[in-house]
Scaffold this active site. Structure first.
Site, PDB file in Angstrom:
ATOM      1  N   CYS A   1       9.077   3.268   4.752  1.00 24.66           N
ATOM      2  CA  CYS A   1       8.691   2.764   6.070  1.00 24.66           C
ATOM      3  C   CYS A   1       8.428   3.945   7.006  1.00 24.66           C
ATOM      4  O   CYS A   1       9.305   4.793   7.207  1.00 24.66           O
ATOM      5  CB  CYS A   1       9.792   1.883   6.649  1.00 24.66           C
TER       6      CYS A   1
ATOM      7  N   CYS B   1       8.956  -1.579   6.541  1.00 28.93           N
ATOM      8  CA  CYS B   1      10.013  -2.378   5.910  1.00 28.93           C
ATOM      9  C   CYS B   1      10.048  -3.777   6.515  1.00 28.93           C
ATOM     10  O   CYS B   1       9.356  -4.079   7.482  1.00 28.93           O
ATOM     11  CB  CYS B   1      11.374  -1.692   6.088  1.00 28.93           C
TER      12      CYS B   1
ATOM     13  N   MET C   1       0.855  -1.176   0.000  1.00 29.33           N
ATOM     14  CA  MET C   1       0.000   0.000   0.000  1.00 29.33           C
ATOM     15  C   MET C   1       0.905   1.245   0.000  1.00 29.33           C
ATOM     16  O   MET C   1       2.005   1.217   0.545  1.00 29.33           O
ATOM     17  CB  MET C   1      -0.855   0.048   1.275  1.00 29.33           C
ATOM     18  N   PHE C   2       0.432   2.303  -0.586  1.00 31.75           N
ATOM     19  CA  PHE C   2       1.127   3.609  -0.617  1.00 31.75           C
ATOM     20  C   PHE C   2       2.457   3.570  -1.373  1.00 31.75           C
ATOM     21  O   PHE C   2       3.323   4.415  -1.152  1.00 31.75           O
ATOM     22  CB  PHE C   2       1.371   4.142   0.811  1.00 31.75           C
TER      23      PHE C   2
ATOM     24  N   GLY D   1       2.625   3.625  -4.725  1.00 30.03           N
ATOM     25  CA  GLY D   1       2.499   4.322  -6.003  1.00 30.03           C
ATOM     26  C   GLY D   1       2.174   3.405  -7.177  1.00 30.03           C
ATOM     27  O   GLY D   1       2.413   3.773  -8.332  1.00 30.03           O
ATOM     28  N   LYS D   2       1.606   2.236  -6.902  1.00 29.05           N
ATOM     29  CA  LYS D   2       1.251   1.303  -7.983  1.00 29.05           C
ATOM     30  C   LYS D   2       0.276   1.919  -8.968  1.00 29.05           C
ATOM     31  O   LYS D   2       0.464   1.865 -10.180  1.00 29.05           O
ATOM     32  CB  LYS D   2       0.594   0.031  -7.421  1.00 29.05           C
TER      33      LYS D   2
ATOM     34  N   ASP E   1      -6.465  -3.055 -12.401  1.00 31.43           N
ATOM     35  CA  ASP E   1      -6.014  -2.499 -11.125  1.00 31.43           C
ATOM     36  C   ASP E   1      -6.539  -3.371  -9.982  1.00 31.43           C
ATOM     37  O   ASP E   1      -7.550  -4.048 -10.129  1.00 31.43           O
ATOM     38  CB  ASP E   1      -6.506  -1.053 -10.967  1.00 31.43           C
ATOM     39  N   GLU E   2      -5.863  -3.349  -8.858  1.00 32.84           N
ATOM     40  CA  GLU E   2      -6.234  -4.160  -7.679  1.00 32.84           C
ATOM     41  C   GLU E   2      -6.384  -5.628  -8.066  1.00 32.84           C
ATOM     42  O   GLU E   2      -7.316  -6.325  -7.647  1.00 32.84           O
ATOM     43  CB  GLU E   2      -7.538  -3.633  -7.047  1.00 32.84           C
TER      44      GLU E   2
HETATM   45 ZN    ZN Z   1      11.312   0.100   8.971  1.00 33.37          ZN
END
Ligand code: ZN
Length: 193
Positions: free
Chosen positions: A146, A178, A19-20, A22-23, A89-90
């Site tokens: 992260c 991460c 998530m987040f 930038g896909k 998408d998704e």
């Molecule tokens: Zn981390």
């Protein structure tokens, strides 16, 4: 990187990450380039993803492009006629038939661009994504940052207690973290045994 002037059309590209990461932004970037080249583009997403709008692929920064929600992978073949580029998408939410659908489209000369989460919140490969990555010509893994240490993040850590696999949510439900922060939080893959 992508052979937009390839001699023989028809291949599969996968854009994956947490998530987040930038896909969807990357998917939209590629589709805009295809449209500039006057290619016919169709965009599909699973009916399950109704966070914002039934008819638009919307990324977190509200950069949007119209799409068709479909109830199963088989519906994509029905709708994807007379197109040069099919975007999905998704893709992690689709049934396993999506792999064969992408292969058929690519074989028929369509450029297929698939975006999706490669891992679920438990860090397990998500739905059809690993198989799609295996059969694709091009795989691009994009990363978030992260929020705990600033490393590149590839896990989507769930902040709510739900153990449902599918919780569609925004920033309040997930955070990108991460490998090392994920392991510390979940106790997975500890070096001590
Ligand atoms: Zn981390």
């Amino acid at each position: 990187m992508f052979l937009e002037n390839a001699k023989k059309a028809g291949w599969i590209e996968v854009i994956c990450g947490s998530m987040f990461s930038g896909k969807t932004e990357e998917l939209i970037r590629r589709l805009k380039r295809a449209k500039f080249a006057n290619l016919r583009v169709e965009i599909f997403k699973p009916m399950i993803d109704v966070r914002y709008s039934l008819e638009e692929v919307v990324s977190h920064d509200s950069n949007s492009i119209r799409s068709t929600p479909v109830d199963s992978s088989a519906s994509i073949l029905l709708y994807a006629t007379d197109v040069d580029v099919v975007a999905i998408d998704e893709a992690q939410f689709f049934d396993s038939g999506i792999i064969d659908v992408c292969q058929k489209l690519a074989a028929s000369g369509v450029r297929v661009i698939v975006a999706g989460l490669d891992m679920d919140y438990l860090g397990k490969p998500f739905g059809p994504m690993p198989s799609l990555m295996a059969v694709a010509e091009y795989v691009t893994k994009v990363h978030a940052i992260c929020v705990r240490c600033g490393n590149l993040a590839h896990h989507s850590h769930r902040l709510t207690k739900s153990d449902k696999l599918v919780v569609l949510g925004e920033k309040e439900s997930y955070e990108p973290i991460c490998r090392h922060c994920f392991n510390a939080l979940t106790g997975q893959h500890s070096q001590e045994s």
